[in-house]
Design a protein around this motif. Structure first.
Motif, PDB file in Angstrom:
ATOM      1  N   ALA A   1     -18.471 101.686  68.260  1.00 61.56           N
ATOM      2  CA  ALA A   1     -18.895 103.075  68.459  1.00 61.56           C
ATOM      3  C   ALA A   1     -18.978 103.805  67.126  1.00 61.56           C
ATOM      4  CB  ALA A   1     -17.931 103.795  69.397  1.00 61.56           C
ATOM      5  N   PHE A   2     -17.954 103.647  66.280  1.00 59.48           N
ATOM      6  CA  PHE A   2     -17.949 104.317  64.985  1.00 59.48           C
ATOM      7  C   PHE A   2     -19.122 103.842  64.120  1.00 59.48           C
ATOM      8  CE2 PHE A   2     -13.048 104.332  65.455  1.00 59.48           C
ATOM      9  CZ  PHE A   2     -13.117 105.387  66.336  1.00 59.48           C
TER      10      PHE A   2
ATOM     11  N   ASN B   1     -16.373 110.776  65.936  1.00 63.32           N
ATOM     12  CA  ASN B   1     -17.788 110.420  65.833  1.00 63.32           C
ATOM     13  C   ASN B   1     -18.591 111.506  65.123  1.00 63.32           C
ATOM     14  OD1 ASN B   1     -17.189 108.086  67.215  1.00 63.32           O
ATOM     15  ND2 ASN B   1     -17.791 108.899  69.191  1.00 63.32           N
TER      16      ASN B   1
ATOM     17  N   TRP C   1     -22.402 105.378  65.228  1.00 62.69           N
ATOM     18  CA  TRP C   1     -22.586 106.750  64.745  1.00 62.69           C
ATOM     19  C   TRP C   1     -22.955 106.754  63.261  1.00 62.69           C
ATOM     20  CZ3 TRP C   1     -22.592 111.589  67.031  1.00 62.69           C
ATOM     21  CH2 TRP C   1     -22.391 111.573  68.418  1.00 62.69           C
TER      22      TRP C   1
ATOM     23  N   THR D   1     -14.438 105.314  58.682  1.00 63.61           N
ATOM     24  CA  THR D   1     -14.475 104.478  59.885  1.00 63.61           C
ATOM     25  C   THR D   1     -13.364 103.435  59.876  1.00 63.61           C
ATOM     26  OG1 THR D   1     -16.840 104.815  60.193  1.00 63.61           O
ATOM     27  CG2 THR D   1     -15.916 102.842  61.174  1.00 63.61           C
TER      28      THR D   1
ATOM     29  N   THR E   1     -15.536 105.846  73.993  1.00 62.27           N
ATOM     30  CA  THR E   1     -15.630 105.679  72.545  1.00 62.27           C
ATOM     31  C   THR E   1     -16.993 106.059  71.967  1.00 62.27           C
ATOM     32  OG1 THR E   1     -16.165 103.323  72.781  1.00 62.27           O
ATOM     33  CG2 THR E   1     -13.844 103.900  72.433  1.00 62.27           C
TER      34      THR E   1
END
Length: 191
Positions: free
Chosen positions: A152-153, A21, A156, A40, A14
């Motif tokens: 994870a999103f 991403n 980023w 997101t 991820t």
């Protein structure tokens, strides 16, 4: 089940660069954190939905995956190349209305992203089913994996917000690089 291996696998898949991403980073760069967060939320909901579908239909998906993989690769590659073109041609001189940083585009991207589709179809049968095939185990796993994906999103988007000044200073170069990363992701589907 080796929890450490499971968590590391989820984090590696991820957090590593992929179409979602890269689009998040590009959206922060070009349209700001608010638009990236909208994208997101859509991506996260779709990610969780894909995990639920995978958990519920896993035995059927195992027999269908080989048949739909080629179609997913083609659709995903074409969509990523389209996104790469959109990122590349963005006019860096004046702000525009963002069509790629919406909730719906984030949601749809997950269903067209072969990296996400393959991950969601393999993580549960690989790490959960061999050890505990109960509904509570599936539920906890889906929630945990979705939270990891959301982290994870957010990472980023946060990275993009921190370096926004630098990214704004070099808009055209950054757009070209993001477009090249998307082209690379589209090519990597076939390898």
């Amino acid at each position: 089940m080796n929890i450490t291996s499971f968590i590391l696998y989820c984090f590696m898949v991820t957090f590593t660069p992929g179409p979602t991403n890269i689009v998040i980073l590009s959206t922060v760069h070009n349209y700001g954190t608010k638009k990236a967060m909208e994208y997101t939320y859509g991506a996260t909901i779709a990610f969780g939905l894909l995990l639920v579908i995978s958990a519920m239909l896993n035995t059927i998906l195992v027999t269908i995956i080989p048949k739909i993989l080629m179609v997913m690769q083609i659709i995903g590659s074409v969509y990523m190349l389209y996104l790469a073109y959109q990122v590349y041609k963005m006019d860096t001189s004046e702000p525009a209305v963002n069509q790629t940083g919406t909730f719906m585009s984030g949601f749809l991207m997950q269903f067209l992203n072969p990296k996400v589709v393959l991950f969601t179809m393999t993580v549960i049968p690989t790490y959960i089913m061999p050890h505990n095939a109960s509904m509570p185990a599936f539920t906890i796993s889906v929630i945990a994996i979705t939270v990891i994906g959301f982290l994870a999103f957010i990472t980023w988007a946060f990275f993009g917000a921190i370096f926004k000044g630098f990214l704004q200073k070099h808009k055209k170069i950054v757009n070209v690089m993001m477009a090249m990363f998307l082209v690379y992701a589209a090519i990597m589907i076939w390898m």
